[in-house]
Design a protein around this motif. Structure first.
Motif, PDB file in Angstrom:
ATOM      1  N   LYS A  39       1.057  -1.127  -0.243  1.00 21.60           N
ATOM      2  CA  LYS A  39       0.150   0.009  -0.188  1.00 21.60           C
ATOM      3  C   LYS A  39       0.505   1.270  -0.427  1.00 21.60           C
ATOM      4  N   SER A  40       2.212   1.606   0.768  1.00 18.17           N
ATOM      5  CA  SER A  40       3.616   2.365   0.754  1.00 18.17           C
ATOM      6  C   SER A  40       3.401   2.447  -0.591  1.00 18.17           C
ATOM      7  N   GLY A  41       3.674   1.284  -1.653  1.00 21.06           N
ATOM      8  CA  GLY A  41       4.138   2.044  -2.785  1.00 21.06           C
ATOM      9  C   GLY A  41       5.762   2.218  -2.102  1.00 21.06           C
ATOM     10  N   SER A  42       6.540   1.188  -0.926  1.00 25.29           N
ATOM     11  CA  SER A  42       7.868   1.233  -1.568  1.00 25.29           C
ATOM     12  C   SER A  42       8.688   0.004  -1.734  1.00 25.29           C
ATOM     13  N   LYS A  43       9.626   0.390  -1.485  1.00 19.38           N
ATOM     14  CA  LYS A  43      10.449  -0.802  -2.417  1.00 19.38           C
ATOM     15  C   LYS A  43      11.654  -1.023  -1.299  1.00 19.38           C
ATOM     16  N   ALA A  44      11.924  -0.862  -0.276  1.00 23.17           N
ATOM     17  CA  ALA A  44      13.012  -0.661   0.773  1.00 23.17           C
ATOM     18  C   ALA A  44      12.809  -2.608   1.042  1.00 23.17           C
ATOM     19  N   LYS A  45      12.131  -2.970   1.584  1.00 18.64           N
ATOM     20  CA  LYS A  45      11.468  -4.644   1.565  1.00 18.64           C
ATOM     21  C   LYS A  45      11.071  -4.722   0.502  1.00 18.64           C
ATOM     22  N   THR A  46      11.688  -5.881  -0.095  1.00 21.72           N
ATOM     23  CA  THR A  46      11.543  -6.019  -1.625  1.00 21.72           C
ATOM     24  C   THR A  46      12.211  -7.947  -1.388  1.00 21.72           C
ATOM     25  N   VAL A  47      10.693  -8.499  -2.281  1.00 20.41           N
ATOM     26  CA  VAL A  47      11.117  -9.808  -2.322  1.00 20.41           C
ATOM     27  C   VAL A  47      11.566 -10.273  -3.843  1.00 20.41           C
ATOM     28  N   VAL A  48      11.505 -10.995  -4.040  1.00 20.04           N
ATOM     29  CA  VAL A  48      11.597 -11.820  -5.896  1.00 20.04           C
ATOM     30  C   VAL A  48      10.948 -12.789  -5.383  1.00 20.04           C
ATOM     31  N   PHE A  49       9.978 -13.995  -5.798  1.00 18.10           N
ATOM     32  CA  PHE A  49       9.658 -15.364  -4.999  1.00 18.10           C
ATOM     33  C   PHE A  49      10.247 -15.700  -7.198  1.00 18.10           C
ATOM     34  N   ILE A  50      11.259 -17.288  -6.689  1.00 22.59           N
ATOM     35  CA  ILE A  50      11.188 -17.922  -7.434  1.00 22.59           C
ATOM     36  C   ILE A  50      10.521 -18.905  -7.821  1.00 22.59           C
ATOM     37  N   SER A  51       9.597 -19.141  -8.580  1.00 25.85           N
ATOM     38  CA  SER A  51       8.673 -19.927  -9.190  1.00 25.85           C
ATOM     39  C   SER A  51       8.685 -21.378  -9.087  1.00 25.85           C
ATOM     40  N   ASP A  52       7.611 -22.058  -9.447  1.00 25.87           N
ATOM     41  CA  ASP A  52       7.870 -23.768  -9.288  1.00 25.87           C
ATOM     42  C   ASP A  52       7.799 -23.723 -10.817  1.00 25.87           C
ATOM     43  N   ILE A  53       8.167 -25.529 -11.174  1.00 27.02           N
ATOM     44  CA  ILE A  53       8.165 -25.714 -12.577  1.00 27.02           C
ATOM     45  C   ILE A  53       6.474 -24.763 -13.811  1.00 27.02           C
ATOM     46  N   PHE A  54       5.354 -25.016 -12.855  1.00 19.37           N
ATOM     47  CA  PHE A  54       4.280 -24.185 -13.176  1.00 19.37           C
ATOM     48  C   PHE A  54       4.653 -22.056 -13.730  1.00 19.37           C
ATOM     49  N   GLY A 148      15.309   3.114  -4.408  1.00 22.44           N
ATOM     50  CA  GLY A 148      14.731   2.494  -3.664  1.00 22.44           C
ATOM     51  C   GLY A 148      14.653   1.612  -3.238  1.00 22.44           C
ATOM     52  N   THR A 149      15.174   0.698  -3.734  1.00 18.53           N
ATOM     53  CA  THR A 149      15.019  -0.576  -3.075  1.00 18.53           C
ATOM     54  C   THR A 149      16.394  -0.604  -2.059  1.00 18.53           C
ATOM     55  N   ASP A 150      16.347  -1.067  -1.189  1.00 21.34           N
ATOM     56  CA  ASP A 150      17.633  -1.433   0.138  1.00 21.34           C
ATOM     57  C   ASP A 150      17.643  -2.886   0.539  1.00 21.34           C
ATOM     58  N   LYS A 151      16.283  -3.571   0.646  1.00 18.61           N
ATOM     59  CA  LYS A 151      17.171  -5.006   1.416  1.00 18.61           C
ATOM     60  C   LYS A 151      16.017  -6.051  -0.154  1.00 18.61           C
ATOM     61  N   VAL A 152      16.665  -6.774  -0.367  1.00 18.28           N
ATOM     62  CA  VAL A 152      16.255  -7.639  -1.456  1.00 18.28           C
ATOM     63  C   VAL A 152      15.596  -9.275  -0.781  1.00 18.28           C
ATOM     64  N   GLY A 153      14.334 -10.134  -0.540  1.00 23.25           N
ATOM     65  CA  GLY A 153      14.843 -11.280   0.041  1.00 23.25           C
ATOM     66  C   GLY A 153      14.504 -12.029  -1.277  1.00 23.25           C
ATOM     67  N   ALA A 154      14.852 -13.353  -1.540  1.00 21.34           N
ATOM     68  CA  ALA A 154      14.012 -14.349  -2.418  1.00 21.34           C
ATOM     69  C   ALA A 154      12.939 -16.099  -1.401  1.00 21.34           C
ATOM     70  N   VAL A 155      12.087 -15.893  -2.507  1.00 21.90           N
ATOM     71  CA  VAL A 155      11.605 -16.665  -1.693  1.00 21.90           C
ATOM     72  C   VAL A 155      10.693 -17.802  -2.890  1.00 21.90           C
ATOM     73  N   GLY A 156      11.391 -19.167  -2.732  1.00 14.84           N
ATOM     74  CA  GLY A 156      11.370 -19.828  -2.899  1.00 14.84           C
ATOM     75  C   GLY A 156      10.315 -21.338  -3.820  1.00 14.84           C
ATOM     76  N   PHE A 157       9.905 -21.737  -4.465  1.00 18.20           N
ATOM     77  CA  PHE A 157       9.163 -23.120  -4.050  1.00 18.20           C
ATOM     78  C   PHE A 157       9.643 -24.306  -4.938  1.00 18.20           C
ATOM     79  N   CYS A 158       9.683 -25.756  -4.204  1.00  9.75           N
ATOM     80  CA  CYS A 158       9.680 -26.899  -5.722  1.00  9.75           C
ATOM     81  C   CYS A 158      11.217 -26.249  -6.278  1.00  9.75           C
TER      82      CYS A 158
END
Length: 276
Positions: A39-54, A148-158
């Motif tokens: 809602k804030s539009g802030s990129k300070a805490k950014t997450v990159v999803f790494i999807s499954d095979i779908f 605007g990007t500060d910290k970056v996290g990765a979230v991955g599935f399968c």
């Protein structure tokens, strides 16, 4: 020597979820990307999803990204498969939800099982690490340079879970990629100890106790290895009775399965909240 854990038809089981994703589409670093903004539009805490095979268009993945955005994270789902994710019809028609699988005849099960290696094998070769990791590293590098990007996290599935673990190796001098924290739900194709020895950033892992791809023995090896890395924040949570894919493709008609998925979502969000 590292032991690499493979992928089976279990990776393809699961269910589609209802709901309409609320994010938008853009092209970032040359890749089509789903973006869910807080809602804030802030990129300070950014997450990159790494999807499954779908892939990045899978509705369940997008709905989950929306949940992370609601929690305050600027969330990206890039098309790391470059338009070549396995089709949703493969999930529904070849590998239906587990409840439906139990009702199939032996002939139907054999037909489904035979289709897995002929479809999945060539796909895994095409999207091997030498091809996929540079794309993921490059995208994360691009995000890090976004104002605007500060910290970056990765979230991955399968399939993507392993690459989230690799991103937790951190960034070394002269390299690209690397995140500040990672969460991997039921990662597949992991190498033990090879993928875990270099982990240097906070890493959270979620496994189902009935995950056929990462069995009890393998989980034990991972737990033992990570317990020696006292300088690295980490956690490994086990979800009783859950199969591979539960954090993304649980059957919502089962209260137990839906609860496990909700808990895994909470696990990932709390981890990112703590370390980003």
């Amino acid at each position: 020597m590292s032991e690499k854990i493979g992928m089976s038809s279990c990776c393809l089981s699961g269910a589609l979820h209802g709901g309409k994703p609320t994010g938008r589409i853009d092209t970032i670093g040359g890749l089509q990307t789903y973006i869910a903004e807080p809602k804030s539009g802030s990129k300070a805490k950014t997450v990159v999803f790494i999807s499954d095979i779908f892939g990045w268009e899978f509705p369940n993945t997008r709905l989950l990204a929306d949940e992370y955005a609601l929690a305050g994270f600027y969330t990206y789902i890039p098309d790391f498969h470059e338009g070549d994710s396995l089709p949703i019809s493969f999930l529904q028609n070849v590998e239906p939800p587990l409840k439906k699988q139990e009702q199939l005849s032996m002939t139907e099960k054999a037909t489904n099982a035979a289709a897995v290696p002929t479809t999945l094998g060539p796909w895994l070769v095409k999207h091997r690490e030498a091809v996929s990791r540079p794309l993921i590293d490059g995208f994360i590098n691009t995000i890090r340079m976004t104002p605007g990007t500060d910290k970056v996290g990765a979230v991955g599935f399968c399939w993507g879970g392993r690459y989230a673990i690799l991103q937790a190796h951190g960034k070394t001098e002269g390299s690209v990629g690397g995140v500040d924290a990672a969460f991997a739900a039921h990662p597949s194709l992991v190498a033990v100890p090879g993928d875990f020895d270099p982990v240097s950033k906070p890493l959270s892992l979620a496994f189902g106790t009935k995950d056929s791809l990462v069995d009890e023995g393998t989980r034990g090896k991972i737990l033992d290895l990570m317990s020696t890395k006292t300088e690295v924040e980490h956690e490994i949570r086990l979800y009783e009775g859950q199969v591979h894919g539960f954090a993304l493709r649980s059957d919502w008609s089962s209260e137990k399965d839906k609860e496990a998925m909700d808990e895994a979502t909470k696990q990932g969000i709390e981890w990112m909240s703590k370390y980003l």
